[in-house]
Write a protein that holds these residues in place. Structure first.
Motif, PDB file in Angstrom:
ATOM      1  N   SER A  25       6.639   9.471  -4.227  1.00 27.03           N
ATOM      2  CA  SER A  25       7.023   8.726  -3.020  1.00 27.03           C
ATOM      3  C   SER A  25       5.780   8.214  -2.296  1.00 27.03           C
ATOM      4  O   SER A  25       5.784   7.117  -1.729  1.00 27.03           O
ATOM      5  N   ASP A  26       4.683   8.994  -2.329  1.00 25.20           N
ATOM      6  CA  ASP A  26       3.435   8.554  -1.699  1.00 25.20           C
ATOM      7  C   ASP A  26       2.865   7.331  -2.427  1.00 25.20           C
ATOM      8  O   ASP A  26       2.418   6.372  -1.789  1.00 25.20           O
ATOM      9  N   LEU A  27       2.905   7.349  -3.753  1.00 21.22           N
ATOM     10  CA  LEU A  27       2.463   6.181  -4.524  1.00 21.22           C
ATOM     11  C   LEU A  27       3.307   4.958  -4.174  1.00 21.22           C
ATOM     12  O   LEU A  27       2.775   3.877  -3.891  1.00 21.22           O
ATOM     13  N   PHE A  28       4.616   5.138  -4.198  1.00 22.23           N
ATOM     14  CA  PHE A  28       5.522   4.027  -3.905  1.00 22.23           C
ATOM     15  C   PHE A  28       5.284   3.480  -2.497  1.00 22.23           C
ATOM     16  O   PHE A  28       5.125   2.269  -2.307  1.00 22.23           O
ATOM     17  N   LEU A  29       5.230   4.353  -1.493  1.00 24.98           N
ATOM     18  CA  LEU A  29       5.079   3.903  -0.106  1.00 24.98           C
ATOM     19  C   LEU A  29       3.704   3.290   0.162  1.00 24.98           C
ATOM     20  O   LEU A  29       3.592   2.295   0.886  1.00 24.98           O
ATOM     21  N   THR A  30       2.664   3.847  -0.432  1.00 25.81           N
ATOM     22  CA  THR A  30       1.320   3.283  -0.251  1.00 25.81           C
ATOM     23  C   THR A  30       1.258   1.867  -0.797  1.00 25.81           C
ATOM     24  O   THR A  30       0.785   0.944  -0.116  1.00 25.81           O
ATOM     25  N   PHE A  31       1.765   1.680  -2.003  1.00 22.57           N
ATOM     26  CA  PHE A  31       1.708   0.342  -2.589  1.00 22.57           C
ATOM     27  C   PHE A  31       2.733  -0.600  -1.964  1.00 22.57           C
ATOM     28  O   PHE A  31       2.523  -1.810  -1.945  1.00 22.57           O
ATOM     29  N   THR A  32       3.813  -0.068  -1.401  1.00 22.50           N
ATOM     30  CA  THR A  32       4.751  -0.913  -0.661  1.00 22.50           C
ATOM     31  C   THR A  32       4.077  -1.472   0.581  1.00 22.50           C
ATOM     32  O   THR A  32       4.204  -2.660   0.892  1.00 22.50           O
ATOM     33  N   LYS A  33       3.333  -0.631   1.293  1.00 15.80           N
ATOM     34  CA  LYS A  33       2.598  -1.104   2.478  1.00 15.80           C
ATOM     35  C   LYS A  33       1.577  -2.167   2.097  1.00 15.80           C
ATOM     36  O   LYS A  33       1.437  -3.174   2.785  1.00 15.80           O
ATOM     37  N   ILE A  34       0.871  -1.934   1.004  1.00 14.28           N
ATOM     38  CA  ILE A  34      -0.116  -2.915   0.556  1.00 14.28           C
ATOM     39  C   ILE A  34       0.587  -4.229   0.204  1.00 14.28           C
ATOM     40  O   ILE A  34       0.155  -5.309   0.612  1.00 14.28           O
ATOM     41  N   GLY A  35       1.669  -4.145  -0.522  1.00 11.37           N
ATOM     42  CA  GLY A  35       2.413  -5.344  -0.923  1.00 11.37           C
ATOM     43  C   GLY A  35       3.049  -6.067   0.248  1.00 11.37           C
ATOM     44  O   GLY A  35       3.169  -7.287   0.255  1.00 11.37           O
ATOM     45  N   LEU A  36       3.440  -5.319   1.262  1.00 12.31           N
ATOM     46  CA  LEU A  36       4.131  -5.897   2.411  1.00 12.31           C
ATOM     47  C   LEU A  36       3.176  -6.573   3.390  1.00 12.31           C
ATOM     48  O   LEU A  36       3.500  -7.609   3.958  1.00 12.31           O
ATOM     49  N   PHE A  37       2.006  -6.009   3.570  1.00 13.28           N
ATOM     50  CA  PHE A  37       1.118  -6.484   4.631  1.00 13.28           C
ATOM     51  C   PHE A  37      -0.131  -7.202   4.146  1.00 13.28           C
ATOM     52  O   PHE A  37      -1.009  -7.513   4.938  1.00 13.28           O
ATOM     53  N   THR A  38      -0.233  -7.486   2.870  1.00 12.78           N
ATOM     54  CA  THR A  38      -1.394  -8.201   2.357  1.00 12.78           C
ATOM     55  C   THR A  38      -0.955  -9.549   1.820  1.00 12.78           C
ATOM     56  O   THR A  38      -0.104  -9.618   0.946  1.00 12.78           O
ATOM     57  N   PHE A  39      -1.530 -10.608   2.359  1.00 10.52           N
ATOM     58  CA  PHE A  39      -1.227 -11.968   1.917  1.00 10.52           C
ATOM     59  C   PHE A  39      -2.366 -12.475   1.052  1.00 10.52           C
ATOM     60  O   PHE A  39      -3.499 -12.075   1.204  1.00 10.52           O
ATOM     61  N   GLY A  40      -2.056 -13.374   0.149  1.00  9.87           N
ATOM     62  CA  GLY A  40      -3.091 -14.066  -0.593  1.00  9.87           C
ATOM     63  C   GLY A  40      -3.257 -13.654  -2.023  1.00  9.87           C
ATOM     64  O   GLY A  40      -4.173 -14.102  -2.692  1.00  9.87           O
ATOM     65  N   GLY A  41      -2.410 -12.798  -2.520  1.00  8.41           N
ATOM     66  CA  GLY A  41      -2.488 -12.454  -3.929  1.00  8.41           C
ATOM     67  C   GLY A  41      -3.425 -11.302  -4.224  1.00  8.41           C
ATOM     68  O   GLY A  41      -3.931 -10.621  -3.340  1.00  8.41           O
ATOM     69  N   GLY A  42      -3.667 -11.119  -5.512  1.00  6.39           N
ATOM     70  CA  GLY A  42      -4.381  -9.962  -6.015  1.00  6.39           C
ATOM     71  C   GLY A  42      -5.780  -9.761  -5.485  1.00  6.39           C
ATOM     72  O   GLY A  42      -6.144  -8.651  -5.099  1.00  6.39           O
ATOM     73  N   TYR A  43      -6.585 -10.818  -5.480  1.00  5.36           N
ATOM     74  CA  TYR A  43      -7.970 -10.648  -5.041  1.00  5.36           C
ATOM     75  C   TYR A  43      -8.048 -10.274  -3.572  1.00  5.36           C
ATOM     76  O   TYR A  43      -8.954  -9.563  -3.162  1.00  5.36           O
ATOM     77  N   ALA A  44      -7.108 -10.750  -2.784  1.00  8.96           N
ATOM     78  CA  ALA A  44      -7.074 -10.362  -1.374  1.00  8.96           C
ATOM     79  C   ALA A  44      -6.628  -8.911  -1.220  1.00  8.96           C
ATOM     80  O   ALA A  44      -6.965  -8.249  -0.247  1.00  8.96           O
ATOM     81  N   MET A  45      -5.872  -8.415  -2.208  1.00  7.04           N
ATOM     82  CA  MET A  45      -5.382  -7.038  -2.148  1.00  7.04           C
ATOM     83  C   MET A  45      -6.400  -6.023  -2.645  1.00  7.04           C
ATOM     84  O   MET A  45      -6.298  -4.843  -2.320  1.00  7.04           O
ATOM     85  N   VAL A  46      -7.368  -6.442  -3.444  1.00  4.10           N
ATOM     86  CA  VAL A  46      -8.316  -5.502  -4.042  1.00  4.10           C
ATOM     87  C   VAL A  46      -9.021  -4.641  -2.997  1.00  4.10           C
ATOM     88  O   VAL A  46      -9.052  -3.415  -3.137  1.00  4.10           O
ATOM     89  N   PRO A  47      -9.580  -5.213  -1.910  1.00  2.29           N
ATOM     90  CA  PRO A  47     -10.233  -4.332  -0.933  1.00  2.29           C
ATOM     91  C   PRO A  47      -9.241  -3.397  -0.243  1.00  2.29           C
ATOM     92  O   PRO A  47      -9.594  -2.266   0.100  1.00  2.29           O
ATOM     93  N   VAL A  48      -8.016  -3.844  -0.050  1.00  2.00           N
ATOM     94  CA  VAL A  48      -7.002  -3.001   0.584  1.00  2.00           C
ATOM     95  C   VAL A  48      -6.607  -1.862  -0.356  1.00  2.00           C
ATOM     96  O   VAL A  48      -6.476  -0.705   0.069  1.00  2.00           O
ATOM     97  N   ILE A  49      -6.440  -2.179  -1.632  1.00  2.00           N
ATOM     98  CA  ILE A  49      -6.132  -1.145  -2.627  1.00  2.00           C
ATOM     99  C   ILE A  49      -7.277  -0.144  -2.702  1.00  2.00           C
ATOM    100  O   ILE A  49      -7.063   1.066  -2.737  1.00  2.00           O
ATOM    101  N   GLU A  50      -8.495  -0.662  -2.711  1.00  2.00           N
ATOM    102  CA  GLU A  50      -9.657   0.230  -2.772  1.00  2.00           C
ATOM    103  C   GLU A  50      -9.706   1.152  -1.558  1.00  2.00           C
ATOM    104  O   GLU A  50      -9.926   2.359  -1.692  1.00  2.00           O
ATOM    105  N   HIS A  51      -9.476   0.599  -0.386  1.00  2.00           N
ATOM    106  CA  HIS A  51      -9.499   1.426   0.829  1.00  2.00           C
ATOM    107  C   HIS A  51      -8.435   2.523   0.763  1.00  2.00           C
ATOM    108  O   HIS A  51      -8.717   3.691   1.067  1.00  2.00           O
ATOM    109  N   ALA A  52      -7.241   2.151   0.352  1.00  2.08           N
ATOM    110  CA  ALA A  52      -6.140   3.125   0.308  1.00  2.08           C
ATOM    111  C   ALA A  52      -6.338   4.162  -0.792  1.00  2.08           C
ATOM    112  O   ALA A  52      -6.178   5.360  -0.557  1.00  2.08           O
TER     113      ALA A  52
END
Length: 189
Positions: free
Chosen positions: A5-32
Motif C-alpha cells: 500500500s505504501d508503494l501504491f500510495l507513494t507512486f499515486t502521489k507522484i503520478g497525481l501531482f507531477t506534470f510534464g512526463g517522466g523526466y519531470a518525475m525523476v527528481p520527485v521519484i528520487e526524492h521519495a
C-alpha cells in the motif's frame, strides 16, 4: 501488505501531482524513493534512470516498476506501476468525458503555460543531478556536452535531424571507445 500500500500510495502521489512526463518525475521519484523512503540508493536511481531511458515505455513507469520489483517482487512492481499510471489515466478520462474544448478555456491554457515552464525546470534539475553523479572523466563529459550542443543547434536552427539518431551516434561512439581501450592498458574513458 503495508509495503504494497505504501508503494501504491507513494507512486499515486507522484503520478497525481507531477506534470510534464517522466523526466519531470525523476527528481520527485528520487526524492521519495531515495531520500524519504530509502527504498533505493542514489546509485540505484542513476542506474534505474539509465536503464529506464533505454527500454521501451515511459521512464517514470519503468522507474516505478523497478522500485516496486526491488521492494516486493512482481506484486510490488504491479502496485507501484498502477500507482503511477492510474492518476493520469483517470484525469485524462475525466477531461475527455466532461470537457469539450478543455484547452480553449483561458485559465486552463494559461495554467498550462506555467506548467510548461515548471516542467522545463524539473527536467533541467534532473539533468544537472545526473551530470553531478557522472564519472569525473573527460571523455564521457565530452560526449555528453557534444550531444547537448548538437541537440541545441539542431533545435535552434530547426534542422531536420533526429535527436534519437544523435543520441544513438553518441552511444555508438561511447561503445566503440569502451570496446577498444587505449593500448597502454587503460580504458578510453
Amino acid at each position: 501488505m503495508k509495503l504494497l500500500s505504501d508503494l501504491f500510495l507513494t507512486f499515486t502521489k507522484i503520478g497525481l501531482f507531477t506534470f510534464g512526463g517522466g523526466y519531470a518525475m525523476v527528481p520527485v521519484i528520487e526524492h521519495a524513493c531515495v531520500d524519504q523512503k530509502q527504498w533505493i540508493t542514489h546509485d540505484d536511481m542513476m542506474n534505474i534512470t539509465v536503464i529506464a531511458e533505454s527500454t521501451p515505455g515511459p521512464i517514470a513507469i519503468n522507474c516505478a516498476t523497478f522500485v516496486g520489483y526491488r521492494q516486493k517482487g512482481l506484486i510490488g512492481a504491479i502496485a507501484a506501476t498502477l500507482g503511477i499510471v492510474l492518476p493520469s489515466l483517470m484525469i485524462i478520462f475525466l477531461i475527455a468525458l466532461l470537457l469539450d474544448g478543455f484547452l480553449e478555456i483561458t485559465v486552463i491554457r494559461n495554467a498550462f503555460k506555467g506548467i510548461k515552464l515548471a516542467v522545463g525546470l524539473l527536467i533541467l534539475d534532473a539533468a544537472l543531478r545526473m551530470i553531478k553523479k557522472m564519472p569525473k572523466k573527460p571523455l564521457p563529459r565530452l560526449i555528453m556536452g557534444g550531444t547537448a550542443l548538437m541537440m541545441t543547434v539542431i533545435t535552434f536552427f530547426s534542422l531536420r535531424f533526429s535527436s534519437v539518431a544523435l543520441l544513438l551516434t553518441a552511444g555508438l561512439i561511447s561503445l566503440l571507445l569502451y570496446a577498444f581501450p587505449k593500448q597502454k592498458g587503460g580504458s578510453a574513458s
